[in-house]
Enzyme design. Structure first.
Site, PDB file in Angstrom:
ATOM      1  N   HIS A  69     -35.502 -50.047  61.453  1.00 33.35           N
ATOM      2  CA  HIS A  69     -35.102 -49.717  60.089  1.00 33.35           C
ATOM      3  C   HIS A  69     -36.393 -49.633  59.284  1.00 33.35           C
ATOM      4  O   HIS A  69     -37.006 -50.649  59.006  1.00 33.35           O
ATOM      5  CB  HIS A  69     -34.192 -50.801  59.500  1.00 33.35           C
ATOM      6  N   ARG A  90     -33.120 -50.832  53.919  1.00 27.47           N
ATOM      7  CA  ARG A  90     -31.771 -51.228  53.512  1.00 27.47           C
ATOM      8  C   ARG A  90     -31.591 -52.718  53.811  1.00 27.47           C
ATOM      9  O   ARG A  90     -31.943 -53.182  54.888  1.00 27.47           O
ATOM     10  CB  ARG A  90     -30.768 -50.406  54.298  1.00 27.47           C
ATOM     11  N   HIS A  92     -28.848 -55.298  54.622  1.00 26.21           N
ATOM     12  CA  HIS A  92     -27.446 -55.323  55.030  1.00 26.21           C
ATOM     13  C   HIS A  92     -26.759 -56.599  54.542  1.00 26.21           C
ATOM     14  O   HIS A  92     -27.399 -57.652  54.424  1.00 26.21           O
ATOM     15  CB  HIS A  92     -27.335 -55.233  56.559  1.00 26.21           C
ATOM     16  N   GLU A 191     -17.045 -54.658  66.003  1.00 25.95           N
ATOM     17  CA  GLU A 191     -15.627 -54.986  65.857  1.00 25.95           C
ATOM     18  C   GLU A 191     -15.007 -55.276  67.223  1.00 25.95           C
ATOM     19  O   GLU A 191     -15.459 -54.766  68.255  1.00 25.95           O
ATOM     20  CB  GLU A 191     -14.873 -53.810  65.213  1.00 25.95           C
ATOM     21  N   SER A 210     -22.329 -51.131  56.398  1.00 23.81           N
ATOM     22  CA  SER A 210     -23.119 -50.887  55.181  1.00 23.81           C
ATOM     23  C   SER A 210     -22.329 -49.999  54.226  1.00 23.81           C
ATOM     24  O   SER A 210     -21.114 -49.878  54.319  1.00 23.81           O
ATOM     25  CB  SER A 210     -24.452 -50.216  55.549  1.00 23.81           C
ATOM     26  N   ASN A 233     -21.486 -43.834  68.274  1.00 26.11           N
ATOM     27  CA  ASN A 233     -20.651 -44.270  69.416  1.00 26.11           C
ATOM     28  C   ASN A 233     -19.201 -44.199  68.977  1.00 26.11           C
ATOM     29  O   ASN A 233     -18.908 -44.192  67.780  1.00 26.11           O
ATOM     30  CB  ASN A 233     -20.989 -45.725  69.778  1.00 26.11           C
TER      31      ASN A 233
END
Ligand code: HPA
Length: 274
Positions: A69, A90, A92, A191, A210, A233
Protein backbone atom coordinates in the site's frame (compact mmCIF):
# COMPACT_ATOMS: atom_id res chain seq x y z
CA UNK A 1 -0.60 10.84 16.93
CA UNK A 2 -2.49 9.97 20.10
CA UNK A 3 -1.94 13.45 21.49
CA UNK A 4 -3.78 14.92 18.51
CA UNK A 5 -6.76 12.60 18.87
CA UNK A 6 -8.78 15.18 20.65
CA UNK A 7 -8.22 17.83 17.99
CA UNK A 8 -11.25 18.69 15.92
CA UNK A 9 -10.94 16.46 12.83
CA UNK A 10 -11.84 19.28 10.46
CA UNK A 11 -9.19 21.57 11.95
CA UNK A 12 -6.72 18.70 11.56
CA UNK A 13 -7.72 18.34 7.89
CA UNK A 14 -7.27 22.10 7.40
CA UNK A 15 -3.75 21.84 8.81
CA UNK A 16 -3.04 18.88 6.52
CA UNK A 17 -4.29 20.85 3.51
CA UNK A 18 -2.00 23.71 4.50
CA UNK A 19 0.93 21.27 4.65
CA UNK A 20 0.08 20.08 1.14
CA UNK A 21 -0.12 23.68 -0.11
CA UNK A 22 3.29 24.37 1.46
CA UNK A 23 4.83 21.22 -0.02
CA UNK A 24 3.43 21.80 -3.51
CA UNK A 25 2.82 25.51 -3.89
CA UNK A 26 -0.60 24.45 -5.18
CA UNK A 27 -3.35 26.09 -3.17
CA UNK A 28 -6.27 24.28 -4.79
CA UNK A 29 -6.88 20.79 -6.07
CA UNK A 30 -9.95 19.94 -8.14
CA UNK A 31 -10.23 16.19 -7.91
CA UNK A 32 -8.85 13.65 -5.44
CA UNK A 33 -8.21 9.94 -5.81
CA UNK A 34 -7.51 7.24 -3.26
CA UNK A 35 -5.72 4.41 -5.00
CA UNK A 36 -6.27 0.99 -3.48
CA UNK A 37 -4.88 -2.44 -4.39
CA UNK A 38 -4.19 -2.65 -8.10
CA UNK A 39 -4.88 0.98 -8.99
CA UNK A 40 -1.53 2.63 -8.22
CA UNK A 41 -0.30 3.02 -11.80
CA UNK A 42 -3.17 5.38 -12.57
CA UNK A 43 -1.15 8.11 -10.88
CA UNK A 44 1.40 7.93 -13.71
CA UNK A 45 -1.25 8.18 -16.43
CA UNK A 46 -3.43 11.01 -15.18
CA UNK A 47 -0.94 13.75 -15.92
CA UNK A 48 2.37 15.20 -14.85
CA UNK A 49 3.34 14.55 -11.24
CA UNK A 50 4.76 17.85 -10.10
CA UNK A 51 5.16 16.88 -6.46
CA UNK A 52 5.35 13.61 -4.58
CA UNK A 53 6.03 13.18 -0.89
CA UNK A 54 5.57 10.71 1.93
CA UNK A 55 2.10 10.92 3.37
CA UNK A 56 3.73 11.06 6.79
CA UNK A 57 4.99 14.55 5.89
CA UNK A 58 1.40 15.72 6.16
CA UNK A 59 -0.38 16.37 9.46
CA UNK A 60 -2.48 13.47 10.69
CA UNK A 61 -1.25 10.80 8.24
CA UNK A 62 0.28 7.67 9.70
CA UNK A 63 2.61 5.06 8.22
CA UNK A 64 0.88 2.51 5.98
CA UNK A 65 0.18 -0.71 7.84
CA UNK A 66 0.85 -2.87 4.83
CA UNK A 67 3.74 -3.24 2.42
CA UNK A 68 2.32 -2.78 -1.08
CA UNK A 69 0.00 0.00 0.00
CA UNK A 70 2.01 2.95 -1.28
CA UNK A 71 2.37 5.64 1.32
CA UNK A 72 2.83 8.70 -0.85
CA UNK A 73 0.74 11.67 -1.89
CA UNK A 74 1.09 13.29 -5.30
CA UNK A 75 -0.03 16.53 -6.82
CA UNK A 76 -0.65 15.97 -10.51
CA UNK A 77 -1.22 18.49 -13.27
CA UNK A 78 -3.88 17.06 -15.60
CA UNK A 79 -3.35 18.09 -19.26
CA UNK A 80 -6.58 20.12 -19.24
CA UNK A 81 -5.22 22.27 -16.41
CA UNK A 82 -7.05 20.69 -13.48
CA UNK A 83 -5.13 19.51 -10.44
CA UNK A 84 -5.44 16.03 -8.99
CA UNK A 85 -4.46 15.03 -5.50
CA UNK A 86 -3.56 11.36 -5.49
CA UNK A 87 -3.53 9.69 -2.12
CA UNK A 88 -1.67 6.39 -2.06
CA UNK A 89 -1.95 6.05 1.68
CA UNK A 90 -5.10 4.57 3.12
CA UNK A 91 -5.76 3.90 6.78
CA UNK A 92 -8.03 0.90 7.09
CA UNK A 93 -10.66 0.59 9.77
CA UNK A 94 -9.18 -2.74 10.84
CA UNK A 95 -5.96 -1.02 11.90
CA UNK A 96 -7.82 0.11 14.99
CA UNK A 97 -6.73 3.75 14.77
CA UNK A 98 -10.31 4.91 14.86
CA UNK A 99 -12.67 6.13 12.20
CA UNK A 100 -11.31 9.69 12.31
CA UNK A 101 -7.98 8.35 11.04
CA UNK A 102 -9.74 6.33 8.34
CA UNK A 103 -11.40 9.39 6.83
CA UNK A 104 -8.64 11.95 7.44
CA UNK A 105 -7.38 11.64 3.86
CA UNK A 106 -10.83 12.35 2.45
CA UNK A 107 -11.35 15.34 4.74
CA UNK A 108 -7.90 16.59 3.78
CA UNK A 109 -8.75 16.22 0.09
CA UNK A 110 -11.91 18.26 0.65
CA UNK A 111 -9.90 20.89 2.53
CA UNK A 112 -7.56 21.23 -0.48
CA UNK A 113 -10.61 22.21 -2.51
CA UNK A 114 -11.34 18.92 -4.26
CA UNK A 115 -14.98 18.65 -5.31
CA UNK A 116 -14.79 15.11 -6.65
CA UNK A 117 -13.51 12.11 -4.70
CA UNK A 118 -12.65 8.91 -6.52
CA UNK A 119 -12.35 5.94 -4.17
CA UNK A 120 -10.82 2.72 -5.48
CA UNK A 121 -10.16 -0.62 -3.84
CA UNK A 122 -9.48 -4.29 -4.39
CA UNK A 123 -12.39 -6.45 -3.31
CA UNK A 124 -14.10 -9.82 -3.48
CA UNK A 125 -16.86 -10.41 -6.01
CA UNK A 126 -20.19 -12.07 -5.26
CA UNK A 127 -21.66 -12.08 -8.76
CA UNK A 128 -20.66 -15.44 -10.15
CA UNK A 129 -19.96 -14.26 -13.67
CA UNK A 130 -17.40 -11.73 -12.48
CA UNK A 131 -13.74 -12.64 -12.97
CA UNK A 132 -10.61 -11.68 -11.02
CA UNK A 133 -9.01 -8.68 -12.67
CA UNK A 134 -12.34 -7.11 -13.59
CA UNK A 135 -13.09 -3.52 -12.51
CA UNK A 136 -16.65 -2.71 -11.43
CA UNK A 137 -18.44 0.48 -10.43
CA UNK A 138 -19.80 0.83 -6.91
CA UNK A 139 -23.47 1.75 -7.16
CA UNK A 140 -24.22 1.90 -3.43
CA UNK A 141 -22.94 0.44 -0.20
CA UNK A 142 -23.90 -1.42 2.95
CA UNK A 143 -21.74 -0.39 5.88
CA UNK A 144 -21.36 -3.34 8.25
CA UNK A 145 -18.75 -1.73 10.48
CA UNK A 146 -21.51 -0.39 12.74
CA UNK A 147 -19.49 2.82 12.83
CA UNK A 148 -19.69 6.23 11.19
CA UNK A 149 -17.26 9.07 10.60
CA UNK A 150 -20.03 11.48 11.57
CA UNK A 151 -20.12 12.55 15.17
CA UNK A 152 -23.10 13.90 17.02
CA UNK A 153 -26.41 14.81 15.40
CA UNK A 154 -25.01 15.09 11.88
CA UNK A 155 -27.76 13.76 9.63
CA UNK A 156 -26.31 13.41 6.16
CA UNK A 157 -28.33 12.18 3.19
CA UNK A 158 -26.72 9.22 1.42
CA UNK A 159 -29.10 8.92 -1.52
CA UNK A 160 -27.04 8.79 -4.72
CA UNK A 161 -23.90 8.58 -2.56
CA UNK A 162 -22.02 7.10 -5.52
CA UNK A 163 -22.88 9.70 -8.14
CA UNK A 164 -25.05 8.45 -11.00
CA UNK A 165 -23.55 11.24 -13.11
CA UNK A 166 -19.98 10.05 -12.57
CA UNK A 167 -20.96 6.41 -13.08
CA UNK A 168 -22.52 7.30 -16.36
CA UNK A 169 -19.36 9.11 -17.48
CA UNK A 170 -17.32 6.04 -16.49
CA UNK A 171 -19.66 3.86 -18.54
CA UNK A 172 -19.21 6.09 -21.56
CA UNK A 173 -15.48 5.44 -21.26
CA UNK A 174 -16.01 1.69 -20.84
CA UNK A 175 -19.54 0.49 -21.69
CA UNK A 176 -18.68 -3.00 -20.40
CA UNK A 177 -18.37 -1.75 -16.79
CA UNK A 178 -20.76 -3.62 -14.52
CA UNK A 179 -21.75 -2.24 -11.13
CA UNK A 180 -22.69 -3.52 -7.72
CA UNK A 181 -23.37 -2.79 -4.08
CA UNK A 182 -20.23 -2.73 -1.94
CA UNK A 183 -20.44 -4.29 1.51
CA UNK A 184 -17.82 -3.08 3.95
CA UNK A 185 -16.83 -5.60 6.60
CA UNK A 186 -14.44 -4.69 9.37
CA UNK A 187 -11.76 -7.24 8.45
CA UNK A 188 -8.87 -7.89 8.47
CA UNK A 189 -9.99 -11.50 8.24
CA UNK A 190 -11.75 -12.36 5.03
CA UNK A 191 -15.43 -13.21 5.27
CA UNK A 192 -16.74 -16.66 6.03
CA UNK A 193 -18.85 -18.26 3.29
CA UNK A 194 -21.87 -17.73 5.57
CA UNK A 195 -21.10 -14.01 5.79
CA UNK A 196 -20.77 -13.80 2.02
CA UNK A 197 -24.17 -15.53 1.70
CA UNK A 198 -25.59 -12.98 4.11
CA UNK A 199 -24.03 -10.11 2.15
CA UNK A 200 -25.65 -11.43 -1.01
CA UNK A 201 -29.02 -11.93 0.69
CA UNK A 202 -29.12 -8.34 1.94
CA UNK A 203 -28.31 -6.97 -1.50
CA UNK A 204 -24.52 -6.93 -1.70
CA UNK A 205 -22.39 -7.74 -4.74
CA UNK A 206 -18.88 -6.79 -3.60
CA UNK A 207 -17.16 -7.46 -0.27
CA UNK A 208 -14.28 -5.42 1.08
CA UNK A 209 -12.69 -3.68 4.02
CA UNK A 210 -12.64 -0.01 3.04
CA UNK A 211 -14.40 2.76 1.12
CA UNK A 212 -17.84 3.03 2.78
CA UNK A 213 -16.71 5.12 5.74
CA UNK A 214 -14.60 7.28 3.41
CA UNK A 215 -17.56 7.82 1.09
CA UNK A 216 -19.74 8.96 3.99
CA UNK A 217 -17.11 11.50 5.07
CA UNK A 218 -16.71 12.69 1.47
CA UNK A 219 -20.47 13.22 1.18
CA UNK A 220 -20.50 15.10 4.49
CA UNK A 221 -17.81 17.34 3.00
CA UNK A 222 -20.03 17.98 -0.03
CA UNK A 223 -17.95 16.05 -2.55
CA UNK A 224 -19.28 14.07 -5.50
CA UNK A 225 -18.10 10.47 -5.27
CA UNK A 226 -17.08 7.81 -7.75
CA UNK A 227 -16.30 4.34 -6.40
CA UNK A 228 -14.49 1.61 -8.30
CA UNK A 229 -13.59 -1.90 -7.15
CA UNK A 230 -11.11 -4.21 -8.75
CA UNK A 231 -12.47 -7.71 -8.29
CA UNK A 232 -9.32 -9.51 -7.13
CA UNK A 233 -11.07 -12.78 -6.29
CA UNK A 234 -14.53 -14.25 -6.02
CA UNK A 235 -15.71 -14.01 -2.42
CA UNK A 236 -15.25 -16.83 0.10
CA UNK A 237 -17.47 -19.79 -0.60
CA UNK A 238 -18.13 -18.64 -4.17
CA UNK A 239 -14.62 -19.44 -5.28
CA UNK A 240 -13.69 -22.93 -4.19
CA UNK A 241 -10.11 -22.24 -3.14
CA UNK A 242 -9.10 -20.46 0.07
CA UNK A 243 -8.48 -16.72 -0.13
CA UNK A 244 -5.00 -15.33 0.31
CA UNK A 245 -3.54 -11.85 0.42
CA UNK A 246 -0.90 -12.98 -2.09
CA UNK A 247 -3.65 -13.89 -4.55
CA UNK A 248 -5.27 -10.48 -4.07
CA UNK A 249 -1.97 -8.67 -4.69
CA UNK A 250 -1.23 -10.85 -7.74
CA UNK A 251 -4.64 -10.16 -9.32
CA UNK A 252 -4.05 -6.47 -8.70
CA UNK A 253 -0.68 -6.59 -10.44
CA UNK A 254 -2.04 -8.40 -13.46
CA UNK A 255 -4.93 -6.01 -13.95
CA UNK A 256 -3.04 -2.87 -12.98
CA UNK A 257 -2.12 -1.47 -16.38
CA UNK A 258 -5.59 -1.97 -17.87
CA UNK A 259 -7.59 -0.58 -14.95
CA UNK A 260 -5.15 2.28 -14.39
CA UNK A 261 -5.61 3.37 -18.01
CA UNK A 262 -9.38 3.11 -17.53
CA UNK A 263 -9.21 5.30 -14.44
CA UNK A 264 -7.02 7.90 -16.16
CA UNK A 265 -9.48 7.99 -19.08
CA UNK A 266 -12.37 8.46 -16.65
CA UNK A 267 -10.56 11.36 -14.97
CA UNK A 268 -10.03 12.95 -18.37
CA UNK A 269 -13.67 12.42 -19.37
CA UNK A 270 -14.92 13.98 -16.12
CA UNK A 271 -12.97 17.11 -17.07
CA UNK A 272 -14.89 17.45 -20.30
CA UNK A 273 -18.22 17.59 -18.38
CA UNK A 274 -17.26 20.05 -15.69
N1 HPA B 1 -13.08 -9.80 1.00
C1 HPA B 1 -12.73 -8.66 1.63
N2 HPA B 1 -11.77 -7.86 1.19
C2 HPA B 1 -11.13 -8.23 0.07
C3 HPA B 1 -11.43 -9.39 -0.62
C4 HPA B 1 -12.46 -10.22 -0.13
O1 HPA B 1 -12.80 -11.28 -0.70
N3 HPA B 1 -10.59 -9.44 -1.70
C5 HPA B 1 -9.83 -8.31 -1.64
N4 HPA B 1 -10.14 -7.58 -0.57
Amino acid sequence: MASRKEENPFALAQRAAKDIANLTGVTEHDIALTLGSGWAQAADLIGETTHEFDATAVTGFSKPALAGHVGTIRSILIPDGRRALVIGARTHYYEGRGVRSVVHSVRTAAATGAKIMILTNGAGGIKRHWRPGQPVLISDHINLTADSPLEGATFVDLTDLYSARLRSIAREVDPSLDEGVYVQFRGPHYETPAEVKMAETIGGDIVGMSTSLEAIAAREAGMEILGLSLITNLAAGIQETPLSHAEVVEAGKEAESVISKLLADVVEAIGTRA
